[in-house]
Design an enzyme around this catalytic site. Sequence first.
Site, PDB file in Angstrom:
ATOM      1  CB  SER A 208       1.933  -6.555  -6.758  1.00 52.54           C
ATOM      2  OG  SER A 208       1.195  -6.737  -7.944  1.00 52.54           O
TER       3      SER A 208
ATOM      4  CE1 TYR B 122       6.129  -8.984  -9.583  1.00 48.45           C
ATOM      5  CE2 TYR B 122       3.727  -8.869  -9.528  1.00 48.45           C
ATOM      6  CZ  TYR B 122       4.966  -8.246  -9.436  1.00 48.45           C
ATOM      7  OH  TYR B 122       5.030  -6.895  -9.180  1.00 48.45           O
TER       8      TYR B 122
END
Length: 254
Positions: free
Chosen positions: A145, A158
Amino acid sequence: MTSPFDLSGRTALVTGSSRGLGRAMAEGLAAAGASIILNGADAGRLSDAVAAMTAAGHTARGLNFDVTDEQAVVAAFAALDAEGIAVDILVNNAGIQFRKPMLELETADWRRVLDTNLTSAFVVGREAARRMAKRGHGKVINIGSLTSELARATVAPYTVAKGGIKMLTRAMAAEWGELGIQANAIGPGYMLTDMNQALIDNPTFDAWVKGRTPARRWGRPDELAGTCVYLASSASDYVSGQIIYVDGGMISVL
């Protein structure tokens, strides 16, 4: 000459692929000639995805297991072994998001995100690589990400998990390279997915994404397919330990 991007005769397992980014990458790999094993924890949604890909003319089957259940992962690979199915390409895509300020974050939620987004990539990757090593070749593609590089408030677990994906990918490359396995990662930018729907629908956040991204738009899931095919193919046989950002240029600018 045979195209270096041709995946004919190869089998790809894509975790978390009954919808979203995983489904788009699975379709891209299938279009390049690979046989696809779709994975998901929701049996009904997985069955629908397999049916849709089969109807589109692709070779696809489903493998229903929860990536956070180590025994289920081991059993799934044992079942493939029993059928004589070898996974040549693994895409560790399964993941979840959980937004809450760290001062309010419960440890159980922290662990749940890390188990799903990071530990599962190690466990599934290990089981796949044990078999790839015996054959002397394989491709592992982990999904990172923008938060593999940059932090953002309210998504600490995350961010930590995706930062870990970058380093897990490098660890895989370091240990498995001499076994004929290349391990790389893809770092998607802000994509039009169900997981991001609340952000897409937020006018302020939508404007921030478009203003911050040189492409001035959100990414489409299918725009990950080309990078995924490249990293799955013989075109990337001397590429390992890398993370390629597919983000419209966001990570490159201030």
